[in-house]
Scaffold this motif. Structure first.
Motif, short mmCIF file in Angstrom:
data_model
loop_
_atom_site.label_atom_id
_atom_site.label_comp_id
_atom_site.label_asym_id
_atom_site.label_seq_id
_atom_site.Cartn_x
_atom_site.Cartn_y
_atom_site.Cartn_z
N GLU A 60 0.81 -1.22 0.00
CA GLU A 60 0.00 0.00 0.00
C GLU A 60 0.84 1.28 0.00
O GLU A 60 0.32 2.37 -0.01
CB GLU A 60 -0.94 0.00 1.22
CG GLU A 60 -2.04 -1.02 1.15
CD GLU A 60 -3.10 -0.69 0.09
OE1 GLU A 60 -3.47 0.50 -0.02
OE2 GLU A 60 -3.54 -1.61 -0.61
N LYS A 61 2.18 1.10 0.05
CA LYS A 61 3.12 2.23 0.06
C LYS A 61 2.88 3.16 1.27
O LYS A 61 2.78 4.38 1.14
CB LYS A 61 3.05 3.00 -1.25
CG LYS A 61 3.40 2.12 -2.46
CD LYS A 61 3.53 2.92 -3.71
CE LYS A 61 3.84 2.08 -4.93
NZ LYS A 61 4.82 1.06 -4.83
N ILE A 62 2.82 2.52 2.44
CA ILE A 62 2.60 3.24 3.70
C ILE A 62 3.85 3.14 4.55
O ILE A 62 4.34 2.04 4.81
CB ILE A 62 1.41 2.64 4.49
CG1 ILE A 62 0.14 2.61 3.64
CG2 ILE A 62 1.18 3.42 5.77
CD1 ILE A 62 -1.00 1.82 4.28
N PRO A 63 4.40 4.25 5.03
CA PRO A 63 5.54 4.20 5.95
C PRO A 63 5.15 3.46 7.24
O PRO A 63 4.12 3.76 7.84
CB PRO A 63 5.84 5.67 6.25
CG PRO A 63 5.20 6.43 5.15
CD PRO A 63 4.01 5.63 4.72
N PHE A 64 5.98 2.50 7.64
CA PHE A 64 5.71 1.67 8.83
C PHE A 64 6.84 1.85 9.82
O PHE A 64 7.98 1.49 9.54
CB PHE A 64 5.57 0.22 8.40
CG PHE A 64 5.18 -0.75 9.50
CD1 PHE A 64 4.80 -0.31 10.76
CD2 PHE A 64 5.18 -2.11 9.25
CE1 PHE A 64 4.44 -1.21 11.76
CE2 PHE A 64 4.83 -3.02 10.24
CZ PHE A 64 4.45 -2.57 11.49
N ALA A 65 6.52 2.42 10.98
CA ALA A 65 7.51 2.58 12.06
C ALA A 65 7.34 1.42 13.03
O ALA A 65 6.37 1.36 13.79
CB ALA A 65 7.32 3.92 12.77
N ALA A 66 8.29 0.50 12.99
CA ALA A 66 8.25 -0.69 13.83
C ALA A 66 9.18 -0.52 15.03
O ALA A 66 9.59 0.59 15.34
CB ALA A 66 8.61 -1.91 12.99
N PHE A 67 9.52 -1.65 15.66
CA PHE A 67 10.25 -1.57 16.92
C PHE A 67 11.75 -1.72 16.76
O PHE A 67 12.51 -0.81 17.05
CB PHE A 67 9.70 -2.61 17.90
CG PHE A 67 10.43 -2.66 19.21
CD1 PHE A 67 10.60 -1.52 19.97
CD2 PHE A 67 10.97 -3.84 19.67
CE1 PHE A 67 11.29 -1.55 21.18
CE2 PHE A 67 11.64 -3.89 20.88
CZ PHE A 67 11.80 -2.75 21.62
N ASP A 68 12.19 -2.85 16.29
CA ASP A 68 13.63 -3.10 16.38
C ASP A 68 14.25 -3.43 15.03
O ASP A 68 13.59 -3.49 14.00
CB ASP A 68 13.92 -4.21 17.39
CG ASP A 68 13.35 -5.56 17.00
OD1 ASP A 68 12.91 -5.72 15.84
OD2 ASP A 68 13.36 -6.47 17.84
N LEU A 69 15.55 -3.65 15.06
CA LEU A 69 16.32 -3.93 13.85
C LEU A 69 15.78 -5.14 13.10
O LEU A 69 15.69 -5.11 11.87
CB LEU A 69 17.80 -4.15 14.22
CG LEU A 69 18.72 -4.60 13.10
CD1 LEU A 69 18.78 -3.56 11.99
CD2 LEU A 69 20.13 -4.87 13.65
N SER A 70 15.39 -6.19 13.80
CA SER A 70 14.91 -7.40 13.10
C SER A 70 13.66 -7.10 12.29
O SER A 70 13.48 -7.63 11.19
CB SER A 70 14.64 -8.54 14.09
OG SER A 70 13.52 -8.25 14.90
N GLN A 71 12.79 -6.23 12.79
CA GLN A 71 11.58 -5.87 12.06
C GLN A 71 11.92 -5.01 10.83
O GLN A 71 11.29 -5.13 9.79
CB GLN A 71 10.60 -5.17 12.98
CG GLN A 71 10.07 -6.10 14.07
CD GLN A 71 9.23 -5.40 15.12
OE1 GLN A 71 9.18 -4.18 15.21
NE2 GLN A 71 8.56 -6.18 15.94
#
Length: 195
Positions: free
Chosen positions: A110-121
Motif C-alpha cells: 500500500e506504500k505506507i511508511p511503517f515505524a516498527a520496533f527493532d532492527l529485526s523488524q
C-alpha cells in the motif's frame, strides 16, 4: 525475586509516532494494529494509551485496529489502506509482532511508511525502527547474571533500561514505497539496511 533488562517496547511507542511525523510532516492519519483491550495485555494497552496521548500532542489522528486472536492479523492488516492511512506504528505488542511480516507486506503493497520496533523488524521490511541495541542489552544481562552467580539475590538488583537505542531504516523499503529520507534524518540513523 527478578531482575533483568527491559526492552522499553511500550514506552518507545511515542518515539515511533514522532519519527513518522519527522519523515512525513504532512502525514496525520496513523494506523495502529494492537491487541484488543479485552485480551488483558497490559503492555499492548499501555502502548495504545501512549500512542493516543502522543498523537493528540502532534495533531495526528490515530486509527486503532484491534486484534483479538492471532488468526485475525491477516484480515486486520488488509483493512489498512493507503487512501485512508499516512503511516503505521506498532507498540509493545507480542500478538502483532508474531505476525509482523503480514503488516510489513501490507505496508509495502500500500506504500505506507511503517515505524516498527527493532532492527529485526526493519530487516524484514519495515521502513524504520527504534528500539534497543540487543548486543548492548545482552552485555548488560551478562553482568546481571554474573552478579547472581556470585550470590547476589536477583530481587536486590534493579531492572535496567537499555544503555543504547538504535534508529534503523530500510532503504529498499523506502524505494519500494516511493519515499526518500533527508540527509539530515540519515545523519541521525544508527543502522541502514537494504542499501
Amino acid at each position: 525475586n527478578v531482575t533483568g533488562v527491559t526492552s522499553l517496547s511500550t514506552e518507545l511507542t511515542a518515539r515511533r509516532l514522532e519519527l513518522l511525523r519527522e519523515i512525513n510532516p504532512s502525514g496525520t492519519r496513523i494506523a495502529m494494529p494492537h491487541t484488543a483491550s479485552e485480551n488483558g495485555d497490559i503492555a499492548a494497552t499501555r502502548s495504545v494509551e501512549i500512542a493516543q496521548e502522543t498523537a493528540h500532542k502532534l495533531g495526528m489522528d490515530l486509527m486503532l485496529f484491534p486484534v483479538r486472536a492471532r488468526e485475525d492479523n491477516a484480515a486486520v492488516a488488509k483493512r489498512i489502506l493507503r487512501r485512508e492511512t499516512d503511516g503505521i506504528i506498532v507498540g509493545g505488542d507480542s500478538l502483532i509482532w508474531g505476525d509482523i511480516d503480514i503488516y510489513i507486506a501490507q505496508a509495502i503493497q500500500e506504500k505506507i511508511p511503517f515505524a516498527a520496533f527493532d532492527l529485526s523488524q526493519v530487516q524484514k521490511g519495515a521502513l524504520l525502527g527504534f528500539g534497543p541495541d540487543y548486543v548492548v542489552s545482552g552485555e548488560q544481562s551478562a553482568v546481571l547474571t554474573h552478579q547472581i552467580l556470585l550470590g547476589r539475590p536477583p530481587g536486590e538488583i534493579p531492572v535496567e533500561v537499555p544503555r543504547k537505542l538504535l534508529l534503523t531504516v530500510n532503504q529498499k523499503t523506502a524505494r519500494a514505497i516511493g519515499m526518500a529520507f533527508s540527509d539530515a534524518f540519515l545523519e541521525k540513523v544508527d543502522k541502514i539496511v537494504g542499501e
